[in-house]
Design an enzyme around this catalytic site. Structure first.
Site, mmCIF file in Angstrom:
data_model
loop_
_atom_site.group_PDB
_atom_site.id
_atom_site.type_symbol
_atom_site.label_atom_id
_atom_site.label_comp_id
_atom_site.label_asym_id
_atom_site.label_seq_id
_atom_site.Cartn_x
_atom_site.Cartn_y
_atom_site.Cartn_z
ATOM 1 C CB CYS A 122 -39.598 110.332 0.242
ATOM 2 S SG CYS A 122 -40.900 110.735 -0.953
ATOM 3 C CG HIS A 222 -36.093 110.272 -2.923
ATOM 4 N ND1 HIS A 222 -36.232 108.980 -2.472
ATOM 5 C CD2 HIS A 222 -37.354 110.717 -3.166
ATOM 6 C CE1 HIS A 222 -37.509 108.648 -2.449
ATOM 7 N NE2 HIS A 222 -38.215 109.683 -2.865
ATOM 8 C CD GLU A 224 -32.926 108.001 -1.885
ATOM 9 O OE1 GLU A 224 -33.894 107.687 -2.603
ATOM 10 O OE2 GLU A 224 -32.984 108.910 -1.020
#
Length: 258
Positions: A122, A222, A224
């Site tokens: 990001c 994202h 994660e």
């Protein structure tokens, strides 16, 4: 550099992955004060990929740790100061975080010098792009006419991304991926050496890679985060595969330097 198990104080075979952290005022338990913090999803993703996360505070001195790391993750976060890429500040651009900007530019510069794998997430893709001379679009809704990449503060938008065959992201995730995004800015002019390897349907650049490097990847989403909600049964994409690819690249590099 020795083998991955040769350095004291680290688990054999587990690469050390530096992850940049926020410097923010925060409240927890009975305390409210300045903190260095990071969503737990980042270290959890590194652990699951087989690495050991090392949190890097927003201080330029943190760049001294890069020589001891096997890979670097530039985490998400607030907007980059437009002064960094020679632009006037848009009214929608958030307040600057000069300490974090300086730290992450220093960390990235050193990581590129020593040649460790890098994953920009990001904000991280934007750091990568601007550090290499690129620019940003400061408020995508003005250009796109929708808020699909950042529907509500604190809520991720679901975005379909087409990935370039033969790219690192394609190798890790396949031809198309449904991802979670939370960004109101995006890449404009590309930095030197970067190529686009992922695009949203509206033309927003969602992934880039640095040519001539084994693994320097930026994604606007994202990775994660958990499996994207709403994906069809059997096709849900856990794109923490990017963290696995990062750790694998770190291990490959380590073997080459044994």
């Amino acid at each position: 550099m020795g083998s991955s198990g040769s350095r004291p104080g680290r688990a054999p075979g587990r690469p050390l992955v530096g992850v940049t952290a926020y410097g923010e005022r925060a409240s927890y338990l009975v305390w409210e004060h300045d903190t260095v913090l990071l969503p737990r999803t980042y270290p959890d993703a590194v652990f699951r990929a087989g690495g050991v996360p090392v949190l890097l505070p927003p201080r330029t001195e943190a760049a001294d740790a890069v020589d001891r790391l096997d890979a670097l993750v530039l985490a998400g976060g607030p907007d980059i100061d437009p002064d960094r890429y020679g632009a006037e500040r848009d009214p929608h651009t958030g307040p600057p975080r000069p300490e974090r900007d300086a730290a992450e530019y220093a960390l990235l510069r050193r990581a590129l010098e020593v040649g460790i794998p890098v994953l920009g997430v990001c904000r991280g893709i934007q750091v990568l792009n601007t550090a290499l001379g690129g620019t940003l679009r400061q408020h995508l809704p003005d250009a796109l006419g929708h808020t699909g990449h950042n529907p509500t503060p604190g809520v991720f938008g679901t975005v379909d991304v087409a990935l370039e065959p033969g790219s690192r992201v394609h190798g890790a995730l396949g031809e198309r991926v449904r991802v979670q995004c939370h960004h109101h800015q995006g890449l404009d002019r590309l930095g030197d050496g970067l190529v686009v390897t992922g695009l949203a349907a509206d033309g927003t650049i969602e992934a880039v890679e640095l040519t001539g490097r084994e693994f320097v990847v930026g994604v606007q989403w994202h990775p994660e985060q958990d499996v994207v909600p709403g994906a069809a049964p059997g096709t849900a994409q856990d794109d923490r595969g990017l963290f696995a690819a990062l750790v694998a690249a770190a291990r490959d590099r380590e073997r080459e330097h044994v």
